[in-house]
Motif scaffolding. Structure first.
Motif, PDB file in Angstrom:
ATOM      1  N   SER A 149       0.865  -1.174   0.000  1.00  0.00           N
ATOM      2  CA  SER A 149       0.000   0.000   0.000  1.00  0.00           C
ATOM      3  C   SER A 149       0.901   1.222   0.000  1.00  0.00           C
ATOM      4  O   SER A 149       2.124   1.100  -0.006  1.00  0.00           O
ATOM      5  N   ASP A 150       0.301   2.378   0.050  1.00  0.00           N
ATOM      6  CA  ASP A 150       1.096   3.597   0.113  1.00  0.00           C
ATOM      7  C   ASP A 150       1.432   3.956   1.563  1.00  0.00           C
ATOM      8  O   ASP A 150       1.991   4.999   1.838  1.00  0.00           O
ATOM      9  N   ARG A 151       1.109   3.071   2.465  1.00  0.00           N
ATOM     10  CA  ARG A 151       1.394   3.289   3.876  1.00  0.00           C
ATOM     11  C   ARG A 151       2.599   2.472   4.301  1.00  0.00           C
ATOM     12  O   ARG A 151       3.535   2.292   3.537  1.00  0.00           O
ATOM     13  N   ALA A 152       2.566   1.973   5.494  1.00  0.00           N
ATOM     14  CA  ALA A 152       3.696   1.237   6.078  1.00  0.00           C
ATOM     15  C   ALA A 152       3.966  -0.061   5.332  1.00  0.00           C
ATOM     16  O   ALA A 152       3.063  -0.633   4.714  1.00  0.00           O
ATOM     17  N   PRO A 153       5.195  -0.549   5.393  1.00  0.00           N
ATOM     18  CA  PRO A 153       5.499  -1.841   4.780  1.00  0.00           C
ATOM     19  C   PRO A 153       4.728  -2.961   5.472  1.00  0.00           C
ATOM     20  O   PRO A 153       4.303  -2.834   6.622  1.00  0.00           O
ATOM     21  N   THR A 154       4.556  -4.053   4.757  1.00  0.00           N
ATOM     22  CA  THR A 154       3.881  -5.232   5.282  1.00  0.00           C
ATOM     23  C   THR A 154       4.928  -6.327   5.438  1.00  0.00           C
ATOM     24  O   THR A 154       5.692  -6.588   4.517  1.00  0.00           O
ATOM     25  N   VAL A 192     -10.906 -10.538  -9.462  1.00  0.00           N
ATOM     26  CA  VAL A 192     -12.044 -10.933 -10.279  1.00  0.00           C
ATOM     27  C   VAL A 192     -13.371 -10.556  -9.601  1.00  0.00           C
ATOM     28  O   VAL A 192     -14.320 -10.153 -10.270  1.00  0.00           O
ATOM     29  N   GLU A 193     -13.427 -10.649  -8.282  1.00  0.00           N
ATOM     30  CA  GLU A 193     -14.660 -10.293  -7.574  1.00  0.00           C
ATOM     31  C   GLU A 193     -15.002  -8.819  -7.775  1.00  0.00           C
ATOM     32  O   GLU A 193     -16.152  -8.469  -8.008  1.00  0.00           O
ATOM     33  N   CYS A 194     -14.003  -7.970  -7.690  1.00  0.00           N
ATOM     34  CA  CYS A 194     -14.252  -6.527  -7.881  1.00  0.00           C
ATOM     35  C   CYS A 194     -14.519  -6.198  -9.336  1.00  0.00           C
ATOM     36  O   CYS A 194     -15.343  -5.332  -9.649  1.00  0.00           O
ATOM     37  N   THR A 195     -13.865  -6.876 -10.263  1.00  0.00           N
ATOM     38  CA  THR A 195     -14.071  -6.656 -11.682  1.00  0.00           C
ATOM     39  C   THR A 195     -15.482  -7.087 -12.078  1.00  0.00           C
ATOM     40  O   THR A 195     -16.177  -6.374 -12.809  1.00  0.00           O
ATOM     41  N   GLN A 196     -15.945  -8.239 -11.588  1.00  0.00           N
ATOM     42  CA  GLN A 196     -17.295  -8.709 -11.916  1.00  0.00           C
ATOM     43  C   GLN A 196     -18.352  -7.828 -11.314  1.00  0.00           C
ATOM     44  O   GLN A 196     -19.422  -7.662 -11.898  1.00  0.00           O
ATOM     45  N   HIS A 211       2.934 -10.976  -4.387  1.00  0.00           N
ATOM     46  CA  HIS A 211       1.710 -10.411  -3.817  1.00  0.00           C
ATOM     47  C   HIS A 211       0.857  -9.787  -4.917  1.00  0.00           C
ATOM     48  O   HIS A 211       1.349  -8.959  -5.684  1.00  0.00           O
ATOM     49  N   LEU A 212      -0.402 -10.193  -4.989  1.00  0.00           N
ATOM     50  CA  LEU A 212      -1.369  -9.567  -5.880  1.00  0.00           C
ATOM     51  C   LEU A 212      -2.285  -8.722  -5.002  1.00  0.00           C
ATOM     52  O   LEU A 212      -2.928  -9.246  -4.088  1.00  0.00           O
ATOM     53  N   VAL A 213      -2.327  -7.422  -5.261  1.00  0.00           N
ATOM     54  CA  VAL A 213      -3.050  -6.492  -4.402  1.00  0.00           C
ATOM     55  C   VAL A 213      -4.179  -5.846  -5.196  1.00  0.00           C
ATOM     56  O   VAL A 213      -3.938  -5.195  -6.217  1.00  0.00           O
ATOM     57  N   CYS A 214      -5.417  -6.036  -4.724  1.00  0.00           N
ATOM     58  CA  CYS A 214      -6.573  -5.422  -5.376  1.00  0.00           C
ATOM     59  C   CYS A 214      -6.682  -3.974  -4.923  1.00  0.00           C
ATOM     60  O   CYS A 214      -6.746  -3.695  -3.719  1.00  0.00           O
ATOM     61  N   ARG A 215      -6.706  -3.057  -5.873  1.00  0.00           N
ATOM     62  CA  ARG A 215      -6.805  -1.625  -5.544  1.00  0.00           C
ATOM     63  C   ARG A 215      -8.188  -1.249  -5.012  1.00  0.00           C
ATOM     64  O   ARG A 215      -8.320  -0.244  -4.333  1.00  0.00           O
ATOM     65  N   LYS A 216      -9.190  -2.061  -5.302  1.00  0.00           N
ATOM     66  CA  LYS A 216     -10.544  -1.717  -4.868  1.00  0.00           C
ATOM     67  C   LYS A 216     -10.843  -2.237  -3.458  1.00  0.00           C
ATOM     68  O   LYS A 216     -11.228  -1.479  -2.583  1.00  0.00           O
ATOM     69  N   CYS A 217     -10.654  -3.543  -3.235  1.00  0.00           N
ATOM     70  CA  CYS A 217     -11.000  -4.125  -1.924  1.00  0.00           C
ATOM     71  C   CYS A 217      -9.778  -4.296  -1.011  1.00  0.00           C
ATOM     72  O   CYS A 217      -9.918  -4.680   0.147  1.00  0.00           O
TER      73      CYS A 217
END
Length: 141
Positions: free
Chosen positions: A73-78, A133-137, A89-95
């Protein structure tokens, strides 16, 4: 893990403390966690731990090769444990859901960058942003 942690700490001139054990266990329990999430998890067990202890300990644990970080994210490291298999890591920008996938999905990219550019990828830090895919659908009428 306590023996391995103790050995690595002592070998680098550090002591094994209850706080260091709690913080490493929190990272392993949470799988992917920011320092604030680690702090909340640790405070549920030992309220005397403060944020600066968590940040310093995460740096030490990463120096020792026990945890790694990625910017999801644009915040702290994970942070995540190095005892987990290496992953992308695949990160969804929506959820904001993070999915871990095996590094083999990037085999062609790794080979191309190595061959054409002499560049070796550190896959443990790789985060790919997009939409699941959940957010895209959910966006289709």
């Amino acid at each position: 893990m306590p023996d391995e942690l103790a050995d690595r700490l002592r070998g680098s001139g550090y002591r094994l403390t209850p706080q260091r054990q709690l913080i490493l266990r929190a990272v392993e329990d949470l799988h992917h966690a920011t320092p604030d999430e680690v702090l909340a998890h640790v405070r549920a067990q030992a309220s005397a731990v403060n944020a600066s202890t968590v940040y310093r300990t995460l740096e030490v644990l990463e120096e020792l090769g026990l945890v790694r970080h990625a910017h999801l994210s644009d915040r702290a490291p994970t942070y995540h444990s190095t005892r987990e298999p290496e992953h992308i890591h695949l990160v969804c920008r929506k959820c904001q859901r993070v999915r871990s996938v095996e590094p083999e999905v990037a085999t062609a990219l790794v080979a191309t960058l190595s061959r054409d550019h002499g560049f070796e990828i550190d896959l443990g830090h790789l985060a790919v942003f997009g939409h699941c895919v959940e957010c895209t659908q959910g966006d289709t009428p």
